[in-house]
Design a protein around this motif. Structure first.
Motif, PDB file in Angstrom:
ATOM      1  N   ASP A 260       0.821  -1.214   0.000  1.00 65.70           N
ATOM      2  CA  ASP A 260       0.000   0.000   0.000  1.00 65.70           C
ATOM      3  C   ASP A 260       0.855   1.264   0.000  1.00 65.70           C
ATOM      4  O   ASP A 260       0.457   2.298  -0.564  1.00 65.70           O
ATOM      5  CB  ASP A 260      -0.936   0.015   1.216  1.00 65.70           C
ATOM      6  N   GLN A 261       2.022   1.191   0.638  1.00 66.58           N
ATOM      7  CA  GLN A 261       2.926   2.345   0.624  1.00 66.58           C
ATOM      8  C   GLN A 261       3.432   2.632  -0.785  1.00 66.58           C
ATOM      9  O   GLN A 261       3.606   3.793  -1.169  1.00 66.58           O
ATOM     10  CB  GLN A 261       4.111   2.095   1.561  1.00 66.58           C
ATOM     11  N   CYS A 263       1.829   1.486  -3.582  1.00 65.50           N
ATOM     12  CA  CYS A 263       0.668   1.590  -4.489  1.00 65.50           C
ATOM     13  C   CYS A 263      -0.513   2.212  -3.735  1.00 65.50           C
ATOM     14  O   CYS A 263      -1.495   1.520  -3.420  1.00 65.50           O
ATOM     15  CB  CYS A 263       0.285   0.216  -5.022  1.00 65.50           C
ATOM     16  N   PRO A 264      -0.442   3.514  -3.445  1.00 64.89           N
ATOM     17  CA  PRO A 264      -1.524   4.153  -2.682  1.00 64.89           C
ATOM     18  C   PRO A 264      -2.863   4.161  -3.415  1.00 64.89           C
ATOM     19  O   PRO A 264      -3.904   4.340  -2.786  1.00 64.89           O
ATOM     20  CB  PRO A 264      -1.006   5.579  -2.456  1.00 64.89           C
ATOM     21  N   ASP A 265      -2.835   3.932  -4.732  1.00 67.03           N
ATOM     22  CA  ASP A 265      -4.093   3.885  -5.493  1.00 67.03           C
ATOM     23  C   ASP A 265      -4.805   2.545  -5.357  1.00 67.03           C
ATOM     24  O   ASP A 265      -5.884   2.335  -5.918  1.00 67.03           O
ATOM     25  CB  ASP A 265      -3.846   4.171  -6.978  1.00 67.03           C
ATOM     26  N   LYS A 266      -4.177   1.602  -4.609  1.00 64.82           N
ATOM     27  CA  LYS A 266      -4.765   0.276  -4.321  1.00 64.82           C
ATOM     28  C   LYS A 266      -4.877  -0.624  -5.553  1.00 64.82           C
ATOM     29  O   LYS A 266      -5.605  -1.619  -5.534  1.00 64.82           O
ATOM     30  CB  LYS A 266      -6.158   0.419  -3.680  1.00 64.82           C
TER      31      LYS A 266
END
Length: 281
Positions: A260-261, A263-266
């Protein structure tokens, strides 16, 4: 081959046969991801329609099957240590109506082919696991015809392969696993620039070139990445099989946090980097 190397080979054969159902399950996903490496290998080989090609460590069939579509008047021999993997390759060939292929279970260090049998040799993501890489390169040179070409792909360095390090670094840290011995078979063993090129040079190849390939493992979400890793990435599966449920839950949570760090866009698109090396006999 030395006894220790033979033991590694037998262990690898058992491992790949054990995980062949996982590779069958994820075959479309995995082959789509690895396609750019196969395309670069194929381009490097400069194939002719009449060529006879050897695809080493061919697994579930690629890039051997794509090569078979190009050498329409020739033939492709797809080899692997694991019969389970080659079974999937034959299924894939049948689905695609490809008939100019043959599968052979064998070890790259003892290829069961006569000298100067092939016009070209491909090997996608195999060299990192060969117990004796120089012996493998020399065997490839032996079965190639004069002026024949070889092309291989290997994973680059760990810093370029978050898809692999996200899970494995977390597993290793949480379970406090010992590191592998220097030079032991593994994902990033051949990643340093010039490593395979030097090996090819020692085996007598010339006109050696290197091309870096980079991109993303497009998972779409963290669960897909986790499930893929648990089915296909052998070191992760082996380690997690020895962990209790609480430890696995913690590792999964930490891996998701790490992803998640990045790829903050999930959307869970994870970096990969590979090197394609080619040479000529």
């Amino acid at each position: 081959m030395e006894l220790a190397l033979e033991q590694i080979r037998e262990q690898q054969k058992q491992t790949w046969n054990k995980f062949s159902p996982g590779w069958r399950k994820w075959d479309d996903f995995t082959m789509d991801w690895l396609k750019p490496m196969g395309e670069e290998i194929i381009q490097s080989l400069q194939l002719k329609p009449t060529d006879k090609v050897l695809d080493i460590a061919g697994g579930t069939g690629e890039p051997g099957l794509s090569i078979a579509n190009l050498v329409t008047q020739g033939k492709v021999i797809i080899t692997d240590l694991a019969e389970g993997m080659l079974e999937v390759a034959r299924e894939n060939a049948a689905k695609k109506g490809i008939t100019n292929i043959k599968t052979v279970v064998c070890d790259v260090s003892e290829l069961p082919f006569a000298d100067e049998s092939f016009d070209a040799v491909s090997c996608r993501l195999g060299f990192m696991y060969f117990p004796d890489m120089l012996l493998a390169a020399k065997e490839i040179a032996r079965v190639l015809k004069p002026s024949g070409r070889v092309a291989t792909a290997v994973w680059g360095t760990p810093d370029k392969n978050f898809w692999g390090t996200a899970a494995m670094s977390t597993i290793n840290k949480t379970m406090q696993l010992p590191g592998p011995p220097p030079g032991a078979p593994g994902l990033f063993r051949c990643g340093n620039p010039g490593f395979i090129a030097d090996l090819f040079s020692q085996a007598g190849f010339k006109n050696i070139s290197e091309t870096e390939i980079g991109g993303k493992l497009e998972c779409g979400n963290n669960d897909t990445y986790w499930n893929f890793t648990n089915d296909v990435v052998a070191p992760a599966v082996a380690a997690l099989s020895k962990a209790d449920e609480a430890t696995i839950a913690k590792i999964k949570s930490d891996v998701f946090h790490l992803v998640d760090q990045k790829c903050p866009d999930k959307k869970t698109a994870l970096d990969y980097g590979a090197v394609v090396i080619s040479g000529q006999k």
